[in-house]
Design a protein around this motif. Sequence first.
Motif, PDB file in Angstrom:
ATOM      1  N   ASP A 192       0.815  -1.210   0.000  1.00 29.04           N
ATOM      2  CA  ASP A 192       0.000   0.000   0.000  1.00 29.04           C
ATOM      3  C   ASP A 192       0.848   1.260   0.000  1.00 29.04           C
ATOM      4  O   ASP A 192       0.387   2.316  -0.475  1.00 29.04           O
ATOM      5  CB  ASP A 192      -0.929  -0.003   1.225  1.00 29.04           C
ATOM      6  N   SER A 193       2.052   1.159   0.562  1.00 31.71           N
ATOM      7  CA  SER A 193       2.956   2.318   0.612  1.00 31.71           C
ATOM      8  C   SER A 193       4.398   1.818   0.661  1.00 31.71           C
ATOM      9  O   SER A 193       4.654   0.629   0.888  1.00 31.71           O
ATOM     10  CB  SER A 193       2.652   3.178   1.849  1.00 31.71           C
ATOM     11  N   LEU A 194       5.305   2.767   0.473  1.00 35.20           N
ATOM     12  CA  LEU A 194       6.742   2.448   0.516  1.00 35.20           C
ATOM     13  C   LEU A 194       7.056   1.242  -0.373  1.00 35.20           C
ATOM     14  O   LEU A 194       7.647   0.249   0.050  1.00 35.20           O
ATOM     15  CB  LEU A 194       7.196   2.176   1.965  1.00 35.20           C
ATOM     16  N   ARG A 195       6.628   1.357  -1.617  1.00 36.13           N
ATOM     17  CA  ARG A 195       6.776   0.216  -2.528  1.00 36.13           C
ATOM     18  C   ARG A 195       8.228   0.013  -2.982  1.00 36.13           C
ATOM     19  O   ARG A 195       8.631  -1.102  -3.278  1.00 36.13           O
ATOM     20  CB  ARG A 195       5.870   0.414  -3.742  1.00 36.13           C
ATOM     21  N   TRP A 196       8.978   1.095  -3.050  1.00 34.52           N
ATOM     22  CA  TRP A 196      10.365   0.962  -3.506  1.00 34.52           C
ATOM     23  C   TRP A 196      11.274   0.597  -2.321  1.00 34.52           C
ATOM     24  O   TRP A 196      11.193   1.217  -1.267  1.00 34.52           O
ATOM     25  CB  TRP A 196      10.876   2.257  -4.117  1.00 34.52           C
ATOM     26  N   ALA A 197      12.107  -0.389  -2.553  1.00 30.66           N
ATOM     27  CA  ALA A 197      13.113  -0.761  -1.550  1.00 30.66           C
ATOM     28  C   ALA A 197      14.345   0.113  -1.726  1.00 30.66           C
ATOM     29  O   ALA A 197      14.604   0.635  -2.826  1.00 30.66           O
ATOM     30  CB  ALA A 197      13.484  -2.228  -1.682  1.00 30.66           C
ATOM     31  N   PRO A 198      15.114   0.347  -0.670  1.00 27.34           N
ATOM     32  CA  PRO A 198      16.347   1.132  -0.828  1.00 27.34           C
ATOM     33  C   PRO A 198      17.259   0.514  -1.877  1.00 27.34           C
ATOM     34  O   PRO A 198      17.324  -0.717  -2.044  1.00 27.34           O
ATOM     35  CB  PRO A 198      16.978   1.077   0.572  1.00 27.34           C
ATOM     36  N   MET A 199      17.946   1.385  -2.590  1.00 29.63           N
ATOM     37  CA  MET A 199      18.877   0.913  -3.616  1.00 29.63           C
ATOM     38  C   MET A 199      20.217   0.565  -2.968  1.00 29.63           C
ATOM     39  O   MET A 199      20.761   1.337  -2.190  1.00 29.63           O
ATOM     40  CB  MET A 199      19.088   1.986  -4.684  1.00 29.63           C
ATOM     41  N   LYS A 213      47.100  -6.921  -5.239  1.00 32.31           N
ATOM     42  CA  LYS A 213      47.523  -7.063  -3.850  1.00 32.31           C
ATOM     43  C   LYS A 213      46.703  -6.176  -2.917  1.00 32.31           C
ATOM     44  O   LYS A 213      46.583  -6.458  -1.735  1.00 32.31           O
ATOM     45  CB  LYS A 213      49.006  -6.727  -3.692  1.00 32.31           C
ATOM     46  N   MET A 214      46.138  -5.074  -3.440  1.00 33.32           N
ATOM     47  CA  MET A 214      45.293  -4.192  -2.626  1.00 33.32           C
ATOM     48  C   MET A 214      43.851  -4.346  -3.068  1.00 33.32           C
ATOM     49  O   MET A 214      43.509  -4.105  -4.221  1.00 33.32           O
ATOM     50  CB  MET A 214      45.743  -2.729  -2.746  1.00 33.32           C
ATOM     51  N   GLN A 215      42.976  -4.753  -2.126  1.00 30.19           N
ATOM     52  CA  GLN A 215      41.560  -4.926  -2.401  1.00 30.19           C
ATOM     53  C   GLN A 215      40.788  -3.747  -1.809  1.00 30.19           C
ATOM     54  O   GLN A 215      40.911  -3.446  -0.626  1.00 30.19           O
ATOM     55  CB  GLN A 215      41.065  -6.237  -1.784  1.00 30.19           C
ATOM     56  N   ILE A 216      39.985  -3.077  -2.642  1.00 28.06           N
ATOM     57  CA  ILE A 216      39.178  -1.937  -2.223  1.00 28.06           C
ATOM     58  C   ILE A 216      37.711  -2.264  -2.493  1.00 28.06           C
ATOM     59  O   ILE A 216      37.356  -2.615  -3.630  1.00 28.06           O
ATOM     60  CB  ILE A 216      39.579  -0.651  -2.966  1.00 28.06           C
ATOM     61  N   ASN A 217      36.868  -2.166  -1.469  1.00 22.23           N
ATOM     62  CA  ASN A 217      35.449  -2.456  -1.606  1.00 22.23           C
ATOM     63  C   ASN A 217      34.646  -1.328  -0.971  1.00 22.23           C
ATOM     64  O   ASN A 217      34.988  -0.841   0.119  1.00 22.23           O
ATOM     65  CB  ASN A 217      35.097  -3.786  -0.935  1.00 22.23           C
ATOM     66  N   LEU A 218      33.564  -0.939  -1.648  1.00 19.74           N
ATOM     67  CA  LEU A 218      32.691   0.125  -1.179  1.00 19.74           C
ATOM     68  C   LEU A 218      31.251  -0.329  -1.321  1.00 19.74           C
ATOM     69  O   LEU A 218      30.840  -0.822  -2.385  1.00 19.74           O
ATOM     70  CB  LEU A 218      32.926   1.407  -1.987  1.00 19.74           C
ATOM     71  N   ASN A 219      30.468  -0.164  -0.257  1.00 13.75           N
ATOM     72  CA  ASN A 219      29.050  -0.502  -0.255  1.00 13.75           C
ATOM     73  C   ASN A 219      28.268   0.687   0.284  1.00 13.75           C
ATOM     74  O   ASN A 219      28.713   1.347   1.236  1.00 13.75           O
ATOM     75  CB  ASN A 219      28.775  -1.735   0.610  1.00 13.75           C
ATOM     76  N   ALA A 220      27.110   0.918  -0.290  1.00 13.79           N
ATOM     77  CA  ALA A 220      26.269   2.029   0.154  1.00 13.79           C
ATOM     78  C   ALA A 220      24.801   1.664  -0.038  1.00 13.79           C
ATOM     79  O   ALA A 220      24.448   0.847  -0.900  1.00 13.79           O
ATOM     80  CB  ALA A 220      26.603   3.308  -0.614  1.00 13.79           C
ATOM     81  N   THR A 221      23.948   2.294   0.769  1.00  9.82           N
ATOM     82  CA  THR A 221      22.499   2.119   0.683  1.00  9.82           C
ATOM     83  C   THR A 221      21.856   3.483   0.476  1.00  9.82           C
ATOM     84  O   THR A 221      22.103   4.421   1.249  1.00  9.82           O
ATOM     85  CB  THR A 221      21.946   1.462   1.950  1.00  9.82           C
ATOM     86  N   LEU A 222      21.038   3.588  -0.577  1.00  6.91           N
ATOM     87  CA  LEU A 222      20.390   4.846  -0.943  1.00  6.91           C
ATOM     88  C   LEU A 222      18.877   4.668  -0.825  1.00  6.91           C
ATOM     89  O   LEU A 222      18.295   3.784  -1.475  1.00  6.91           O
ATOM     90  CB  LEU A 222      20.770   5.255  -2.373  1.00  6.91           C
ATOM     91  N   ASP A 223      18.247   5.492  -0.006  1.00  6.21           N
ATOM     92  CA  ASP A 223      16.808   5.397   0.236  1.00  6.21           C
ATOM     93  C   ASP A 223      16.090   6.527  -0.506  1.00  6.21           C
ATOM     94  O   ASP A 223      16.414   7.708  -0.330  1.00  6.21           O
ATOM     95  CB  ASP A 223      16.526   5.507   1.732  1.00  6.21           C
ATOM     96  N   PRO A 224      15.088   6.186  -1.354  1.00  4.32           N
ATOM     97  CA  PRO A 224      14.379   7.256  -2.088  1.00  4.32           C
ATOM     98  C   PRO A 224      13.322   7.973  -1.248  1.00  4.32           C
ATOM     99  O   PRO A 224      12.825   9.033  -1.674  1.00  4.32           O
ATOM    100  CB  PRO A 224      13.721   6.508  -3.244  1.00  4.32           C
ATOM    101  N   TYR A 225      12.981   7.419  -0.059  1.00  3.53           N
ATOM    102  CA  TYR A 225      11.907   8.012   0.734  1.00  3.53           C
ATOM    103  C   TYR A 225      12.467   8.954   1.800  1.00  3.53           C
ATOM    104  O   TYR A 225      13.596   8.807   2.268  1.00  3.53           O
ATOM    105  CB  TYR A 225      11.061   6.921   1.392  1.00  3.53           C
ATOM    106  N   ALA A 226      11.633   9.884   2.206  1.00  2.52           N
ATOM    107  CA  ALA A 226      12.021  10.898   3.185  1.00  2.52           C
ATOM    108  C   ALA A 226      11.692  10.429   4.600  1.00  2.52           C
ATOM    109  O   ALA A 226      11.054   9.375   4.809  1.00  2.52           O
ATOM    110  CB  ALA A 226      11.315  12.214   2.875  1.00  2.52           C
ATOM    111  N   LEU A 227      12.129  11.222   5.576  1.00  2.40           N
ATOM    112  CA  LEU A 227      11.857  10.972   6.985  1.00  2.40           C
ATOM    113  C   LEU A 227      10.957  12.085   7.525  1.00  2.40           C
ATOM    114  O   LEU A 227      11.034  13.248   7.084  1.00  2.40           O
ATOM    115  CB  LEU A 227      13.154  10.928   7.787  1.00  2.40           C
TER     116      LEU A 227
END
Length: 907
Positions: free
Chosen positions: A669-676, A688-702
């Motif tokens: 009924d609401s908040l149909r999109w999940a965070p990206m 020899k050097m491993q670099i990893n980046l993870n992020a969560t992007l939310d389209p909804y407001a607070l």
Amino acid sequence: MRTNIFNIVLVLFLCSALSSYHISAQEFGNKRTVVKDNKLPEPITPVQDSIATPLLPLPKDSLTASKDTLPSTKVEKPKSFLEGVVDRKAKGYETLDHKKREITLYDEAEINYLDFNLKAGKIVFNYDKNEIYAGGIKDSLGQLSQYPVFTQAGQVVEPDSIRYNTKTHKALVFQSRTSQGEFNIKADVTKKENDSVYFMGDVIFTTAKDLDNPEYYFKARKIKLVPGKKVVTGPTNMVIADVPTPIGLPFAFFPMSEKAKSGFIIPSVGDTNQQGYYLQNGGYYFAVSDNLDLTLQGDYYTNGSWGLRGSSQYAQRYKYNGRVLLRYENNIFSEKGLPDYSSSKVYNIQWTHSQDAKANPSSRFSASVNLGSSQYFRQTNNSYNVGASLNNTMSSSINYSKTFESVPQVNMSLTATHSQSTNTKQVNMTLPTLQVNMDRVFPFAPKYGTKKGIIKNLNFSYSLRGENRVRIHEDNFFKREMFDSLNTGFQHSIPISTNFKLFKYFSVTAGANYNEVWYMNTTKKEFNPESNKVEDTRVNGFDSFRTYNFNTNIGTTIYGTFNFNPKAKIQAIRHVMRPSVGYSYTPSFEQYYDTYAIDATGQTVQDYTRFQGGIFGAPGRMNSNMMNFNLSNTFEAKVRDDESKDGKPKKVMLLNSLNFSTSYNMSADSLRWAPMRVSTGTAIFKDKMQINLNATLDPYALDNNNRRIDKFNIDNGGSLFRLTSANLTVNWSMSSKDPWFGGEGDNRNQNSMDNGGRGDDLFGRAVELGDTRQSMFNNNNKKDDGEDPLAGFFNAKLPWDLTFAYSLTYSNAQRQNQIVNNSVMVSGNVDLTPKWKIGFSSGYDFVQNGVTFTQLRFERDLESWRMDFSWVPVGSYTSWGFFIGIRSSVLSDVKWEKRKAPDKRYR
């Protein structure tokens, strides 16, 4: 006349016999002596020319009878001198003296006779006395060389000279050198009684490799040596660097054997601030067989603490190998009656088992078990392993798998798993998990040829999964509460799927899945008027539910290449995109939901199912229409290779992955999109050097209460997406053993890993007090070919390794806008010289503004000795330890160590 003819014939016969003897003597002087029937005939003594009795009647006027007679034609069997074949050779010369019955060999002489081999500069073999004399010879400078090397029954003796009797097997050896196990022995005079007993005088014995210039040795006046069994000495004194020490024994006994032997293990003596004086790691070693051993050890502390340990290793060639370790400790802190008095009982069980791949191709058994008290590695007195102390989990797995060669093929596995949190002390176990999988069946596929189209690719399979799962506190481990809380379930799955091409460039997969779940216990919710609240009641008995769902997915691959100047450093960049869109539908299974009273008035709520909390989940009450979106990217460059001989460019990966994923719930009924969710990673410096980046992007407001609302953030005056969390990790590990630096090797710390710690040194190196002969560094003190073992410094290389780790975590789910973790850790080891090694582990926490765990390590290679010092200067685990001792297992009790253990935490 007849008499004269007979005399002539007799003389010719004697001449023939003498000539035959001459030929035999020449043959004996050849390189290899072969004697018929293993006998050497004696030289024939000349006989006077006389005839006792004429063979034919003589006339009276003939010759009168002589006193010299030939008494009989019977010849006695010659006496035996040699018992076998004599193989001999010499580079210089060899002589045969019939009168002295001696064979002399000179310059690189060698004799093989019976069961011994002798090499020397000069060898004299008296086959009449059955004695051999051997010694060195002088070279052109007048110095002795080519000393004897005597080998018999696997025993090698290298003396200055030797006298050996081939019949009695006795020998007299001067300045002998021999090896027995890890011992090197040198004696002025050695008397060999037989093959199994040697008596030696004025002896030194050591485990040092250089017997002429040992860094230490034991000096004894008399020694009895039984090769392969034992060494018994008289008064013995220890000498270090040619300086006698007051360390001595009136007698000593050293067992010698190529096979393992049972025996006592001498304990270590010391003291700690918390437990007082102690006897540690004393016990007994049982050599059960060539395939199995057992070690029992124990500790005792004067404050009443004690510990027991048992370990066993087993192996069967081409079948399996493994190790079992059981440890139990009763630790007491302070004294009874004092306010800080406390005690704890901790234990740890470890078991590793691996099966050889050649043992059975269709079945396999393996085990990796590490379970016990959560506080064991934090409170144990027998090892200092900070990596294991800071580890928050312990896990185990025992697996048996079997493949049935049927049509279709069936794979079965039984697995028991264990996972334990050392912080919450919660234990999760499966006892066991049964998994049965049947290979896919294509009912409409042709027997020969390719499968094309929806119908030909249509397939189905079957899988069964059964589990006994339990979650308890470790205090109830293997108690009645544990078995009463077991949850048992079975899940049957029949997936049906197909795939086909659409418009030539799109790959489509579609399928459906049928699930049937059996539970042996369910949950019933009911209102309890006595407690005035709703309680969950466990209901034992069989129950089941069935679900099904549908899914489809469409995807493609898009390639893009950006070309640049062919002569430039970067000639081209290749971008690969793999977008996909998926849809899944799960209907509502409201029939499995019931109502229950929530208060005394009888008011009911319909929002629970008796299957909630089950092993394989519960049927959903609401239908689900989910759209899934995913986009993955890779970037690589074509770079000019200046080192290439053919001028071809090389490929360099720029980004291993750049992924975007989200979903849209059409039934919500609401908040149909999940965070990206966004993730990316790359490897540089030759991976020899491993670099990893993870992020969560939310389209909804607070809203003002920091709760998500059904309003896009961009419509609320913000950006398109709201960054709710992010994590960056950088790991860099390199060493001089890497191919990049001209070497190869593995720098993992196996000792720490065996005790629940990390494979790297970021949390320091583990100190295993049960075997302090082990180096803190990953090396066997092996010298490279051509390297001077006494070199004081490296000429062109400096062995080293370095590990670097950085972690940054950002959190903003509810407008915190804070960095919750920001730390860097580094560890390294370096060989300053072939004898000196140093290492360090440290780091800094930028959030807490403090230094993380820090350890300094120093080690000195003293050839047959080893000395090390480790120090933790700051933090909760402050400690230090010093050790010096002989690295050989035979003399491992010759050591001195002093340690200040870290204070234990009893909680």
